[in-house]
Design a protein around this motif. Structure first.
Motif, PDB file in Angstrom:
ATOM      1  N   ARG A   1      78.046 112.608  43.921  1.00 26.89           N
ATOM      2  CA  ARG A   1      77.885 112.282  45.335  1.00 26.89           C
ATOM      3  C   ARG A   1      76.086 112.530  45.940  1.00 26.89           C
ATOM      4  O   ARG A   1      76.509 111.160  47.490  1.00 26.89           O
ATOM      5  CB  ARG A   1      78.605 112.248  45.958  1.00 26.89           C
ATOM      6  CG  ARG A   1      79.457 113.928  47.012  1.00 26.89           C
ATOM      7  CD  ARG A   1      80.635 113.407  47.414  1.00 26.89           C
ATOM      8  NE  ARG A   1      80.792 114.487  47.649  1.00 26.89           N
ATOM      9  CZ  ARG A   1      81.014 115.548  47.261  1.00 26.89           C
ATOM     10  NH1 ARG A   1      81.304 115.806  46.172  1.00 26.89           N
ATOM     11  NH2 ARG A   1      81.529 117.192  48.628  1.00 26.89           N
ATOM     12  N   THR A   2      75.936 113.368  45.785  1.00 30.37           N
ATOM     13  CA  THR A   2      74.481 113.527  46.517  1.00 30.37           C
ATOM     14  C   THR A   2      73.986 112.785  46.362  1.00 30.37           C
ATOM     15  O   THR A   2      73.052 112.180  47.443  1.00 30.37           O
ATOM     16  CB  THR A   2      74.409 114.459  45.306  1.00 30.37           C
ATOM     17  OG1 THR A   2      73.733 115.050  44.473  1.00 30.37           O
ATOM     18  CG2 THR A   2      74.857 116.241  46.061  1.00 30.37           C
ATOM     19  N   LEU A   3      73.580 111.524  45.304  1.00 24.24           N
ATOM     20  CA  LEU A   3      73.055 110.082  44.978  1.00 24.24           C
ATOM     21  C   LEU A   3      73.170 109.446  46.071  1.00 24.24           C
ATOM     22  O   LEU A   3      71.863 108.213  45.986  1.00 24.24           O
ATOM     23  CB  LEU A   3      72.813 109.861  43.874  1.00 24.24           C
ATOM     24  CG  LEU A   3      73.485 110.594  42.128  1.00 24.24           C
ATOM     25  CD1 LEU A   3      73.843 109.949  40.855  1.00 24.24           C
ATOM     26  CD2 LEU A   3      71.626 110.858  42.047  1.00 24.24           C
ATOM     27  N   GLN A   4      74.347 109.283  46.919  1.00 23.81           N
ATOM     28  CA  GLN A   4      74.268 108.687  47.784  1.00 23.81           C
ATOM     29  C   GLN A   4      73.168 108.154  48.309  1.00 23.81           C
ATOM     30  O   GLN A   4      72.910 109.129  49.254  1.00 23.81           O
ATOM     31  CB  GLN A   4      76.066 108.520  48.355  1.00 23.81           C
ATOM     32  CG  GLN A   4      77.093 108.263  47.416  1.00 23.81           C
ATOM     33  CD  GLN A   4      78.403 109.264  48.414  1.00 23.81           C
ATOM     34  OE1 GLN A   4      78.396 110.174  48.625  1.00 23.81           O
ATOM     35  NE2 GLN A   4      78.280 108.061  49.855  1.00 23.81           N
ATOM     36  N   TRP A   5      73.409 107.280  48.952  1.00 21.27           N
ATOM     37  CA  TRP A   5      72.525 106.379  49.944  1.00 21.27           C
ATOM     38  C   TRP A   5      73.387 106.128  51.276  1.00 21.27           C
ATOM     39  O   TRP A   5      74.528 106.083  51.247  1.00 21.27           O
ATOM     40  CB  TRP A   5      71.457 105.425  49.792  1.00 21.27           C
ATOM     41  CG  TRP A   5      70.625 105.069  48.918  1.00 21.27           C
ATOM     42  CD1 TRP A   5      70.411 106.649  47.550  1.00 21.27           C
ATOM     43  CD2 TRP A   5      70.301 103.871  48.023  1.00 21.27           C
ATOM     44  NE1 TRP A   5      69.749 106.121  47.086  1.00 21.27           N
ATOM     45  CE2 TRP A   5      69.114 104.924  47.019  1.00 21.27           C
ATOM     46  CE3 TRP A   5      69.787 103.098  48.494  1.00 21.27           C
ATOM     47  CZ2 TRP A   5      67.631 104.722  46.501  1.00 21.27           C
ATOM     48  CZ3 TRP A   5      68.376 102.675  47.738  1.00 21.27           C
ATOM     49  CH2 TRP A   5      67.825 103.060  46.572  1.00 21.27           C
ATOM     50  N   PRO A   6      73.040 105.373  52.592  1.00 23.37           N
ATOM     51  CA  PRO A   6      73.634 105.983  53.581  1.00 23.37           C
ATOM     52  C   PRO A   6      74.263 104.853  53.754  1.00 23.37           C
ATOM     53  O   PRO A   6      75.308 103.944  53.747  1.00 23.37           O
ATOM     54  CB  PRO A   6      72.325 105.610  54.981  1.00 23.37           C
ATOM     55  CG  PRO A   6      70.973 106.690  54.327  1.00 23.37           C
ATOM     56  CD  PRO A   6      71.045 105.955  52.710  1.00 23.37           C
ATOM     57  N   GLU A   7      73.617 103.492  52.248  1.00 18.36           N
ATOM     58  CA  GLU A   7      74.650 102.303  52.357  1.00 18.36           C
ATOM     59  C   GLU A   7      75.819 101.686  51.089  1.00 18.36           C
ATOM     60  O   GLU A   7      75.972 101.440  51.068  1.00 18.36           O
ATOM     61  CB  GLU A   7      73.654 101.127  51.488  1.00 18.36           C
ATOM     62  CG  GLU A   7      72.186 100.529  52.401  1.00 18.36           C
ATOM     63  CD  GLU A   7      70.722 101.492  52.855  1.00 18.36           C
ATOM     64  OE1 GLU A   7      70.231 101.263  53.343  1.00 18.36           O
ATOM     65  OE2 GLU A   7      70.744 102.622  51.922  1.00 18.36           O
ATOM     66  N   HIS A   8      75.453 103.573  50.378  1.00 20.88           N
ATOM     67  CA  HIS A   8      77.136 104.052  49.498  1.00 20.88           C
ATOM     68  C   HIS A   8      77.682 103.836  50.643  1.00 20.88           C
ATOM     69  O   HIS A   8      78.429 104.577  51.537  1.00 20.88           O
ATOM     70  CB  HIS A   8      76.486 104.714  48.439  1.00 20.88           C
ATOM     71  CG  HIS A   8      75.258 104.157  47.943  1.00 20.88           C
ATOM     72  ND1 HIS A   8      74.499 105.534  46.686  1.00 20.88           N
ATOM     73  CD2 HIS A   8      74.625 103.357  47.461  1.00 20.88           C
ATOM     74  CE1 HIS A   8      73.796 104.294  46.543  1.00 20.88           C
ATOM     75  NE2 HIS A   8      74.056 103.344  47.077  1.00 20.88           N
ATOM     76  N   VAL A   9      78.929 103.645  49.792  1.00 14.22           N
ATOM     77  CA  VAL A   9      80.761 104.868  50.242  1.00 14.22           C
ATOM     78  C   VAL A   9      80.672 105.227  48.587  1.00 14.22           C
ATOM     79  O   VAL A   9      81.209 104.857  48.072  1.00 14.22           O
ATOM     80  CB  VAL A   9      81.350 103.696  50.855  1.00 14.22           C
ATOM     81  CG1 VAL A   9      82.823 105.120  50.837  1.00 14.22           C
ATOM     82  CG2 VAL A   9      80.881 103.394  52.369  1.00 14.22           C
TER      83      VAL A   9
END
Length: 294
Positions: free
Chosen positions: A239-247
């Protein structure tokens, strides 16, 4: 039967990949007649037909399909012997650790810290790759050891040590209705008309059927999710790949993902054994939010 030569195995594989002698010859930088003769001679030496040749084209026989896998393994082993021998003879020796770009960041950092503090550990160079590339790096000698996932990766031919087991999460666009849920089950994500599941390549490079986009890199996937074009289920540590646009939403019934440290089966290298030992120590430092392994 005489020993097979790496040259003729490369010729065979190129024809097997192209299924066309002309295109294969162009890839190899040679004319077609000597390539056709070399493949015929290979078939005669082995004693079986490797290709069916008819007006419709060229296709592999059952024996040819077997040789594709065997030839790839043999050529990778030859390449590995050269690369590992070359590294062993360098004035400053080092080991190469293969990892998926963006995955297992906490574990990777802990491993580098633990190994870096080991006075007897060789320097470690990190080789980043995309999905399934870690296995290829180990097989052809570009890497000595790798962090891989039992759920996703082909571990055939490797020895492994389990490091941690964890739940999987769905990475969703922040604006999608499912992004507000506390958790999901796999049926919630199946056949979403507005969010087809991304399709990762299989170990052989082919893709499963489906309406979702074909993805090969983590960066491509992250942007597709942000654009509300797909959804993906991945290990929680990714989940470190998450962008602000992700949940990230936990998927309760998804198969648990086990991260392993892998190395070529039968390796007797004490330097590789030291990296493996330090990987196990590092995993203990970051396992507070993981499911204990058996």
């Amino acid at each position: 039967m005489d020993d097979l030569e790496t040259r003729e195995l490369r010729y065979f594989l190129t024809v097997a990949e192209e299924l066309h002698f002309g295109r294969a010859a162009a890839r190899l930088g040679m004319s077609q007649p000597p390539l056709s003769r070399a493949v015929r001679q290979l078939e005669q030496r082995i004693g079986v037909d490797l290709f069916v040749r008819d007006p419709r084209g060229v296709r592999l026989t059952t024996a040819g399909t077997v040789l594709v896998g065997e030839a790839r393994s043999a050529l990778a082993a030859v390449a590995a012997a050269g690369r590992r021998t070359r590294r062993a003879g360098l004035p400053t020796r080092h080991l190469v650790l293969a990892v998926k770009a963006g995955a297992d960041h906490e574990l990777l950092q802990a491993l580098l810290d633990v190994h870096g503090a080991d006075p007897d550990g060789l320097p470690v160079e990190v080789l980043f790759g995309e999905v399934h590339e870690q296995a290829a790096f180990l097989r052809d000698g570009r890497a000595d050891v790798a962090l891989m996932h039992r759920t996703y990766d082909d571990l055939t031919g490797f020895d492994t040590e389990d490091l941690r087991t964890e739940e999987q999460v769905a990475i969703l666009p922040r604006t999608h209705p499912l992004a507000t849920r506390e958790s999901l089950v796999q049926d919630d994500l199946r056949d979403l008309p507005d969010l087809p599941a991304a399709r990762w390549p299989r170990p052989d490079g082919s893709y499963p059927d489906g309406p979702g986009p074909e993805v090969r890199s983590q960066a491509q996937l992250a942007q597709l999710v942000a654009l509300s074009r797909t959804v993906i289920v991945i290990p929680r540590s990714s989940r470190t790949l998450q962008w602000p646009e992700h949940v990230a939403v936990p998927v309760r019934d998804a198969q648990l993902a086990t991260t392993v440290v892998a190395w070529p089966a039968g390796s007797t290298s004490p330097d590789v054994a030291r990296v493996v030992r330090n990987a196990v120590l590092a995993a203990a430092l970051v396992s507070s939010d993981a499911v204990p392994t058996a």
